[in-house]
Design an enzyme around this catalytic site. Structure first.
Site, PDB file in Angstrom:
ATOM      1  N   CYS A 173       0.809  -1.223   0.000  1.00 48.18           N
ATOM      2  CA  CYS A 173       0.000   0.000   0.000  1.00 48.18           C
ATOM      3  C   CYS A 173       0.836   1.264   0.000  1.00 48.18           C
ATOM      4  O   CYS A 173       0.296   2.344  -0.128  1.00 48.18           O
ATOM      5  CB  CYS A 173      -0.928   0.000   1.215  1.00 48.18           C
ATOM      6  SG  CYS A 173      -0.026   0.078   2.782  1.00 48.18           S
ATOM      7  N   GLY A 174       2.131   1.162   0.184  1.00 48.14           N
ATOM      8  CA  GLY A 174       2.955   2.361   0.255  1.00 48.14           C
ATOM      9  C   GLY A 174       3.251   2.785   1.684  1.00 48.14           C
ATOM     10  O   GLY A 174       4.104   3.616   1.921  1.00 48.14           O
TER      11      GLY A 174
END
Length: 295
Positions: free
Chosen positions: A114-115
């Site tokens: 997701c970062g």
């Protein structure tokens, strides 16, 4: 097609029940919340839901507290562009700030998931900003010593100036107050973070560069979350006074960053969570130390 900014509140016909009795239909007011898209030098950055008022203040405050810019002069221009389903805030920033933002986006895009996955991302997500007191000396925040009377005055003034809240009952407010408790700026929004960003932006644009910007405090009608503390410290606010409770993570960050954090500020009462040396509680045991929690 040219669109106009939406209103901050809209009329609605409602039915009310009082004491078990249905009353006739009346006109009520509902707070509007609108998608706000932030674009920086033409690059899409974020979409928020916010009240469609004080948008220039919102753009500046958001840019400062989110680290898009380092100072007011880094924001070269703001354009407010209403559309059919929302509003776009076009921010034009200096090349230095824009290149830094692009590099950060590139690094995040290169990570898996997701970062925000992984040790480095999580560490960045909860990293405390620069402490209020620098290693080279005072930055102005130690010149502040707030009385209970100042806090009570600020709360009274803030409640009196919440026009959208009185109309709708659905918005938060944030205020910047001087050391005597006089409210200098008030901003309202459906989101507590947005209200804080707006008043930070109003304060930043209203101060000259050589003014001591820390000689006062911020008062908010909401709880004090981690994000609210982070924004306050980033904006060099020495005292954050909340009418509701803080979270445990917010208290830890406030203590680490040198922020005086107050909760349950109501009618002269308060809970002091961190760095009590800036508060005159009027109590005999005042001065117990920065880690003391008082009621």
């Amino acid at each position: 097609m040219v669109f106009e900014l939406p209103p901050s509140a809209s009329r609605a016909e409602v039915l009310r029940v009082r004491a078990g009795e249905l009353r006739p239909a009346v006109t009520d007011w509902l707070a509007e919340e609108v998608p706000i898209a932030f674009e920086v030098n033409g690059l899409s950055h974020a979409i928020m839901l916010a009240s469609p008022i004080d948008l220039e203040d919102y753009a500046l405050g958001f840019a400062l507290t989110e680290g898009l810019i380092d100072r007011v002069d880094d924001l070269l221009d703001i354009e407010v562009e209403p559309a059919e389903i929302g509003i776009t805030l076009q921010l034009r920033v200096t090349l230095r700030c824009f290149m830094r933002m692009k590099e950060r986006r590139r690094v995040l895009a290169g990570r898996t998931g997701c970062g925000l996955c992984g040790k480095d991302s999580l560490k960045e997500a909860v990293q405390a900003p620069k402490p209020l007191i620098s290693s080279t000396g005072l930055d102005g925040s130690e010149n502040l010593y707030l009385s209970k009377a100042a806090l009570q005055k600020a709360q009274t003034e803030l409640l009196a100036r919440q026009s959208l809240q009185r109309q709708t009952g659905a918005v938060h407010a944030a205020a910047w107050c001087d050391g005597e408790g006089a409210v200098q700026w008030v901003r309202e929004d459906v989101g507590r973070h947005n209200a804080l960003d707006k008043v930070i932006g109003a304060r930043a644009s209203g101060l000259a560069e050589d003014e001591v910007s820390t000689a006062g405090f911020m008062l908010i009608t909401s709880r004090a979350s981690f994000e609210m503390v982070h924004k306050a410290v980033t904006a060099r606010v020495p005292v954050l006074a909340a009418m509701s409770a803080p979270t445990a993570l917010a208290v830890r960050m406030a203590d680490q960053a040198g922020l005086t954090l107050l909760g349950f500020v109501r009618s002269g009462d308060m809970v002091v969570y961190t760095h009590a040396h800036r508060i005159d509680t009027g109590c005999e045991h005042h001065g117990a130390g920065k880690d003391s929690t008082w009621t």
